[in-house]
Design a protein around this motif. Structure first.
Motif, mmCIF file in Angstrom:
data_model
loop_
_atom_site.group_PDB
_atom_site.id
_atom_site.type_symbol
_atom_site.label_atom_id
_atom_site.label_comp_id
_atom_site.label_asym_id
_atom_site.label_seq_id
_atom_site.Cartn_x
_atom_site.Cartn_y
_atom_site.Cartn_z
ATOM 1 N N HIS A 199 45.889 51.238 53.435
ATOM 2 C CA HIS A 199 45.641 51.281 51.999
ATOM 3 C C HIS A 199 46.260 50.040 51.369
ATOM 4 C CE1 HIS A 199 44.575 55.709 51.807
ATOM 5 N NE2 HIS A 199 45.122 55.603 53.005
ATOM 6 N N GLU A 200 45.509 49.397 50.499
ATOM 7 C CA GLU A 200 46.062 48.277 49.739
ATOM 8 C C GLU A 200 45.759 48.489 48.261
ATOM 9 O OE1 GLU A 200 46.160 43.397 49.614
ATOM 10 O OE2 GLU A 200 44.246 44.416 49.849
ATOM 11 N N ARG A 201 46.787 48.333 47.450
ATOM 12 C CA ARG A 201 46.617 48.447 45.996
ATOM 13 C C ARG A 201 47.008 47.142 45.348
ATOM 14 N NH1 ARG A 201 49.918 50.889 41.517
ATOM 15 N NH2 ARG A 201 48.439 51.330 39.852
ATOM 16 N N ARG A 202 46.081 46.568 44.582
ATOM 17 C CA ARG A 202 46.325 45.375 43.786
ATOM 18 C C ARG A 202 46.294 45.771 42.322
ATOM 19 N NH1 ARG A 202 42.579 40.758 46.816
ATOM 20 N NH2 ARG A 202 43.394 41.100 48.939
ATOM 21 N N PRO A 203 46.690 44.870 41.407
ATOM 22 C CA PRO A 203 46.733 45.252 39.987
ATOM 23 C C PRO A 203 45.438 45.841 39.452
ATOM 24 C CG PRO A 203 47.900 43.192 40.298
ATOM 25 C CD PRO A 203 47.305 43.543 41.628
ATOM 26 N N PHE A 204 44.269 45.373 39.927
ATOM 27 C CA PHE A 204 43.011 45.874 39.386
ATOM 28 C C PHE A 204 42.014 46.221 40.494
ATOM 29 C CE2 PHE A 204 44.838 42.874 36.310
ATOM 30 C CZ PHE A 204 45.051 43.743 35.253
ATOM 31 N N ALA A 205 42.509 46.492 41.683
ATOM 32 C CA ALA A 205 41.602 46.801 42.790
ATOM 33 C C ALA A 205 42.350 47.554 43.878
ATOM 34 C CB ALA A 205 40.999 45.523 43.362
ATOM 35 N N THR A 206 41.591 48.334 44.665
ATOM 36 C CA THR A 206 42.162 49.058 45.796
ATOM 37 C C THR A 206 41.255 48.888 47.014
ATOM 38 O OG1 THR A 206 41.033 51.120 45.194
ATOM 39 C CG2 THR A 206 43.264 50.800 44.340
ATOM 40 N N LEU A 207 41.832 49.137 48.179
ATOM 41 C CA LEU A 207 41.093 49.040 49.442
ATOM 42 C C LEU A 207 41.600 50.109 50.394
ATOM 43 C CD1 LEU A 207 39.205 47.371 51.429
ATOM 44 C CD2 LEU A 207 41.296 46.174 52.105
#
Length: 225
Positions: free
Chosen positions: A150-158
């Motif tokens: 799981h990756e969480r960025r300020p305005f996106a996820t994966l």
């Protein structure tokens, strides 16, 4: 000479472990300096301005150094391994706090003489401040969980399931401390928001170390089948 790196690491540690108090302190200092500049005479006001400029440039310098700070470790949390928190967003937000506070205070003092550009800049400053604090305080990064990456960025996820990765060589370090994933089942990958390539992770942990952990996790799961 060893004291320099030690002090730098201590600052990085304070910025990551005490993010909110660090930012609140930067806001308090910014307000005190602005108040001092507005109430003091020309000479003392110049001193306050010089201190503000030195602090701002110092924070930018340290933040630049912090972008290259990538420890070879992960943080163990219940049910997951997570990349370390990076000090750079906190230091950048502290610098933005000093800059924005000074700009707003200066423009408020000349409110009747502001140009449309100055007015737009003044109104945009709180948004810039809020954005920088959000990026500094948010829970972002890469998480290795039982079901996948799981990756969480300020305005996106994966989300990348483990079985969607190439079992022979799942990950390798890329440029700018990123990790490139070799995905063999792209249809199983879940992406939300603007994030560019689904096969690239941004890492605050050393990219080579993180890629090694991912490859080991995929190999272990493959061997269990």
């Amino acid at each position: 000479m060893a004291g320099g790196p030690e002090r730098m690491n201590a600052l990085f540690e304070a910025a990551t472990r005490r993010r909110l108090p660090f930012l609140v302190a930067s806001l308090v200092v910014a307000l005190l300096l602005v108040t001092g500049m507005s109430l003091a005479g020309d000479l003392l006001g110049g001193v306050f301005f010089a201190v503000t400029l030195v602090l701002y440039l110092g924070l930018l310098t340290v933040a630049t150094a912090a972008t290259k700070h990538h420890p070879r470790r992960l943080v163990e949390r219940p049910g997951e391994l997570a990349t370390v928190d990076g000090p750079a967003p906190v230091l950048i937000a502290a610098g933005v706090t000093l800059l924005v506070t000074g700009l707003v205070a200066d423009n408020m003092g000349d409110w009747g003489e502001l140009t449309p550009f100055d007015l737009a800049l003044t109104l945009a400053c709180p948004l810039l401040l809020a954005l920088s604090w959000y990026m500094a305080l948010g829970s972002f990064g890469v998480r290795l969980r039982s079901d996948g990456i799981h990756e969480r960025r300020p305005f996106a996820t994966l989300f990348v399931p483990w079985d969607a990765l190439d079992p022979d060589h799942a990950a390798e370090p890329g440029r700018l401390n990123t990790v490139n994933l070799r995905i063999r089942r792209p249809g199983a990958v879940v992406r939300r928001g603007p994030r560019g390539s689904a096969g690239t992770l941004r890492s605050t942990t050393d990219a080579g170390y993180l890629a090694g952990v991912i490859n080991s996790a995929v190999s272990t799961r493959t061997a269990r089948r």
